[in-house]
Design a protein around this motif. Structure first.
Motif, mmCIF file in Angstrom:
data_model
loop_
_atom_site.group_PDB
_atom_site.id
_atom_site.type_symbol
_atom_site.label_atom_id
_atom_site.label_comp_id
_atom_site.label_asym_id
_atom_site.label_seq_id
_atom_site.Cartn_x
_atom_site.Cartn_y
_atom_site.Cartn_z
ATOM 1 N N ARG A 33 44.900 46.724 1.888
ATOM 2 C CA ARG A 33 43.773 46.306 2.726
ATOM 3 C C ARG A 33 43.739 47.042 4.056
ATOM 4 O O ARG A 33 42.673 47.399 4.550
ATOM 5 C CB ARG A 33 43.835 44.794 2.959
ATOM 6 N N ASP A 52 40.680 46.632 -0.796
ATOM 7 C CA ASP A 52 40.749 45.174 -0.736
ATOM 8 C C ASP A 52 40.189 44.654 -2.055
ATOM 9 O O ASP A 52 39.001 44.858 -2.353
ATOM 10 C CB ASP A 52 39.931 44.670 0.449
ATOM 11 N N THR A 54 39.210 41.944 -3.005
ATOM 12 C CA THR A 54 38.137 40.954 -2.908
ATOM 13 C C THR A 54 36.828 41.582 -2.440
ATOM 14 O O THR A 54 35.837 40.870 -2.266
ATOM 15 C CB THR A 54 38.519 39.812 -1.954
ATOM 16 N N ASP A 55 36.791 42.901 -2.249
ATOM 17 C CA ASP A 55 35.636 43.588 -1.677
ATOM 18 C C ASP A 55 35.239 44.744 -2.600
ATOM 19 O O ASP A 55 35.912 45.773 -2.648
ATOM 20 C CB ASP A 55 35.995 44.105 -0.283
ATOM 21 N N SER A 58 34.841 48.208 -1.062
ATOM 22 C CA SER A 58 36.146 48.804 -0.764
ATOM 23 C C SER A 58 36.770 49.404 -2.017
ATOM 24 O O SER A 58 37.317 50.511 -1.996
ATOM 25 C CB SER A 58 37.065 47.731 -0.170
#
Length: 226
Positions: A33, A52, A54-55, A58
């Motif tokens: 991250r 990341d 969760t993104d 990204s």
């Protein structure tokens, strides 16, 4: 040369996996991250990429920096904030599942186009014995005393999704590893295994050939029967 992407690679099991696969001759992309935390991975010879799980933006940006990919190690994970039932709510459950389960799907789906053109595409998902119901219910196992709901449920899901990915992609080698009770920041360094022992299964599965196992669950002692 084998090119490998490892998520959650800035510390602990992820960083040790970086070290061992670099030593084995892999070109390693270390996803994390915060790239500012990647000095140790850089010193080992890895290419640090901001990632990341969760993104999606990204993830897509990280994958775009990798010219080819043979091995994906989905290592990133969180313990969460709930350790029983009284402190459990939907938000705590969702946060763990979003990183530990949906995060694997995000990264894997984004990486599939690169992996599909590899001569030996390999995926290793890092789970835990805490996601294995037989050990959660067997006195004497390290996992038996663990009361946390989100972490256990997320790792059970990782085991199941690995089996399903392997069935859907028979030309891949897709397996799931159990690091075991390893001394890391995750557990306050309370585990009885060394960090190297904790990466034995993941590293072995990352190095399987086209005739290697797929859809299996392994720890450092070998295959765990479902």
């Amino acid at each position: 040369m084998t090119t490998t992407l490892i998520t959650g690679a800035n510390r602990s099991l992820g960083l040790e996996t970086v070290r061992r696969l670099v030593d084995a001759g892999h070109t390693v992309y270390a996803g994390m991250r915060d790239p500012a935390s990647g000095d140790e991975a850089r010193a080992l010879g890895a290419h640090v990429v901001q990632l990341d799980v969760t993104d999606q933006d990204s993830i897509d940006a990280a994958i775009a920096t990798i010219p080819a990919l043979d091995v994906l190690v989905n290592n990133a994970g969180i313990l969460g904030t709930s350790f029983g039932v009284d402190d459990l709510d939907a938000a705590a459950m969702s946060a763990v599942l979003d990183t530990n389960v949906t995060g694997i799907v995000r990264v894997t789906q984004a990486a599939l186009p690169l992996l599909r053109v590899s001569d030996n595409p390999v995926i290793v998902n890092v789970a835990s014995g805490v996601g294995f119901a037989r050990w959660l219910t067997t006195p004497g196992h390290d996992e038996y005393p663990v009361p946390a709901v989100p972490y256990a449920a997320s790792k059970a899901a990782v085991i199941a999704l690995t089996v399903q990915y392997a069935k859907n992609l028979p030309e891949f080698r897709i397996n799931v590893s159990d690091p075991g009770y390893t001394a890391t920041e995750f557990n306050g360094f309370g585990g009885h295994q060394t960090i190297t022992e904790g990466t034995d299964a993941t590293v072995a599965l990352a190095m399987v050939g086209p005739d290697g196992p797929t859809g299996e669950f392994h720890n450092r002692d070998g295959r765990i029967e479902y």
